[in-house]
Design a protein around this motif. Structure first.
Motif, PDB file in Angstrom:
ATOM      1  N   ASP A  60     -22.288  -0.673  11.704  1.00  0.00           N
ATOM      2  CA  ASP A  60     -20.948  -0.868  11.455  1.00  0.00           C
ATOM      3  C   ASP A  60     -20.914  -1.968   9.531  1.00  0.00           C
ATOM      4  OD1 ASP A  60     -18.731  -1.536  12.177  1.00  0.00           O
ATOM      5  OD2 ASP A  60     -19.219  -4.008  12.516  1.00  0.00           O
ATOM      6  N   ILE A  62     -19.452  -3.937   6.638  1.00  0.00           N
ATOM      7  CA  ILE A  62     -18.286  -5.166   6.729  1.00  0.00           C
ATOM      8  C   ILE A  62     -18.124  -5.165   5.161  1.00  0.00           C
ATOM      9  CG2 ILE A  62     -17.349  -6.968   7.053  1.00  0.00           C
ATOM     10  CD1 ILE A  62     -17.807  -6.949   9.917  1.00  0.00           C
ATOM     11  N   SER A  64     -16.769  -8.300   1.916  1.00  0.00           N
ATOM     12  CA  SER A  64     -16.038  -9.654   2.394  1.00  0.00           C
ATOM     13  C   SER A  64     -15.820  -9.163   0.271  1.00  0.00           C
ATOM     14  CB  SER A  64     -16.168 -10.130   2.940  1.00  0.00           C
ATOM     15  OG  SER A  64     -16.280 -11.913   2.884  1.00  0.00           O
ATOM     16  N   GLU A 202     -16.184   1.788   4.818  1.00  0.00           N
ATOM     17  CA  GLU A 202     -15.765   0.297   4.123  1.00  0.00           C
ATOM     18  C   GLU A 202     -15.467   0.320   2.909  1.00  0.00           C
ATOM     19  OE1 GLU A 202     -14.323  -3.602   4.938  1.00  0.00           O
ATOM     20  OE2 GLU A 202     -14.561  -1.746   6.390  1.00  0.00           O
TER      21      GLU A 202
END
Length: 266
Positions: A60, A62, A64, A202
C-alpha cells in the motif's frame, strides 16, 4: 525369526505448479506389494499428507498532501505487510522499486525503513538500499531479506515538486514489489520457487487556480435592501478574487456572465 528393515528416504520439492496454492492438500501414498512362497500377492499402503503454505503479502502506497504546490514537498509512505492467516508463510528476497515522475525530485537522504515500528539500518544483508538506479536520480530499490508472518515494513521518503510544474496536473507513480517463496538465492525461472509481484500507484495533484465571487458589502444603492436583495434599478458591485498558484499557469481567462435582468454598468 529375524525382522529386516529397509529405510528408504525420498527428497521432494514443492514446485511452482499452476495447481499449487495455499491450503492445497498434497497427498502422498506409498505402496508395497510382495508375493509369498505360494505366489499369493499381498500389499500394504501408507499415506503422509502435506498442505501448501504461501506468503500473504500486501502493498500500500500513500502520498501526503494530496494537493501540492509548485516547489513544495510531498511525502510518500509505502507499507509492506504479511498478515498472519491459515496456511501462511514468510516471504523472501523482497525488492521494492520506485521511480518518481520527472516533475518531482527525490530526496534520497530522506529514505527510511521501519520493521514493526523500529527503524532499521541498511546493512546490505537484511536490508539494502540502491539509489540512482539505471542512472536515474529519481529511481531507487530497497531489498528486504525476509518478511515473517505479521511483520510490517514501513518505507518513507520525500520529494520536492518542480517549481515550474503546470497547475492542476496529476502526478502519478507506481511502487513495484517482487518476492519469492524460498530463502534460497534462486533468480532463475526454473520452477524451484514461486515468484510473486505486486504494485500500487499513488497520485498527487498540483494546486489549481481558485476563484471567489462575492457582493461587496454596502455596495447596493438602495438603503432599503441588503444582503442578496436587489431592487429594480438598483446598482450592485461584484468582487472577484482569483488566486493563481505558484508554477506555470497558461492562458488564464476570467469570464463573468450576468443573468437576465442585470446589465453591465462599469
Amino acid at each position: 525369526p529375524n525382522t529386516d528393515f529397509i529405510d528408504i528416504r525420498v527428497l521432494a520439492r514443492a514446485g511452482d505448479l499452476e495447481v499449487g496454492s495455499a491450503n492445497e492438500l498434497l497427498q502422498n501414498q506409498a505402496e508395497v506389494s510382495f508375493q509369498n512362497a505360494s505366489g499369493t500377492t499381498f500389499s500394504d499402503t501408507d499415506d503422509e499428507n502435506l498442505r501448501l503454505i504461501e506468503p500473504n503479502v500486501a502493498l500500500d502506497k500513500i502520498a501526503s498532501p494530496a494537493i501540492v504546490d509548485a516547489g513544495g514537498d510531498v511525502s510518500y509512505s509505502v507499507s509492506i505487510t504479511n498478515p498472519a492467516q491459515s496456511r501462511d508463510a514468510p516471504a523472501f528476497d523482497l525488492t521494492l522499486s520506485d521511480t518518481l515522475d520527472p516533475e518531482l525530485t527525490l530526496d534520497t537522504a530522506s529514505i527510511t525503513l521501519m520493521l514493526n515500528g523500529v527503524t532499521q539500518t541498511f546493512d546490505g544483508t537484511n536490508f539494502a538500499l540502491t539509489t540512482n538506479v539505471g542512472g536515474n536520480a529519481n529511481a531507487f530499490e530497497i531489498f528486504i531479506n525476509q518478511l515473517d508472518q505479521d511483520d510490517v515494513v514501513l518505507i518513507q521518503y520525500d520529494a520536492t515538486v518542480d517549481p515550474g510544474v503546470s497547475a492542476s496536473r496529476t502526478i502519478s507513480n507506481t511502487a513495484d514489489l517482487v518476492f519469492d517463496s524460498t530463502p534460497e538465492d534462486d533468480s532463475a525461472s526454473d520452477g524451484d520457487d514461486r515468484e510473486y509481484s505486486l504494485s500500487d500507484t499513488e497520485s498527487v495533484t498540483t494546486r489549481a487556480p481558485e476563484l471567489d465571487k462575492s457582493i461587496v458589502p454596502g455596495s447596493s444603492s438602495f438603503d432599503g435592501t441588503s444582503g442578496t436583495e436587489l431592487g429594480i434599478g438598483e446598482l450592485v458591485t461584484y468582487e472577484f478574487v482569483l488566486v493563481v498558484p505558484e508554477g506555470t499557469v497558461d492562458d488564464v481567462v476570467l469570464t463573468d456572465t450576468l443573468p437576465t435582468g442585470l446589465e453591465y454598468v462599469s
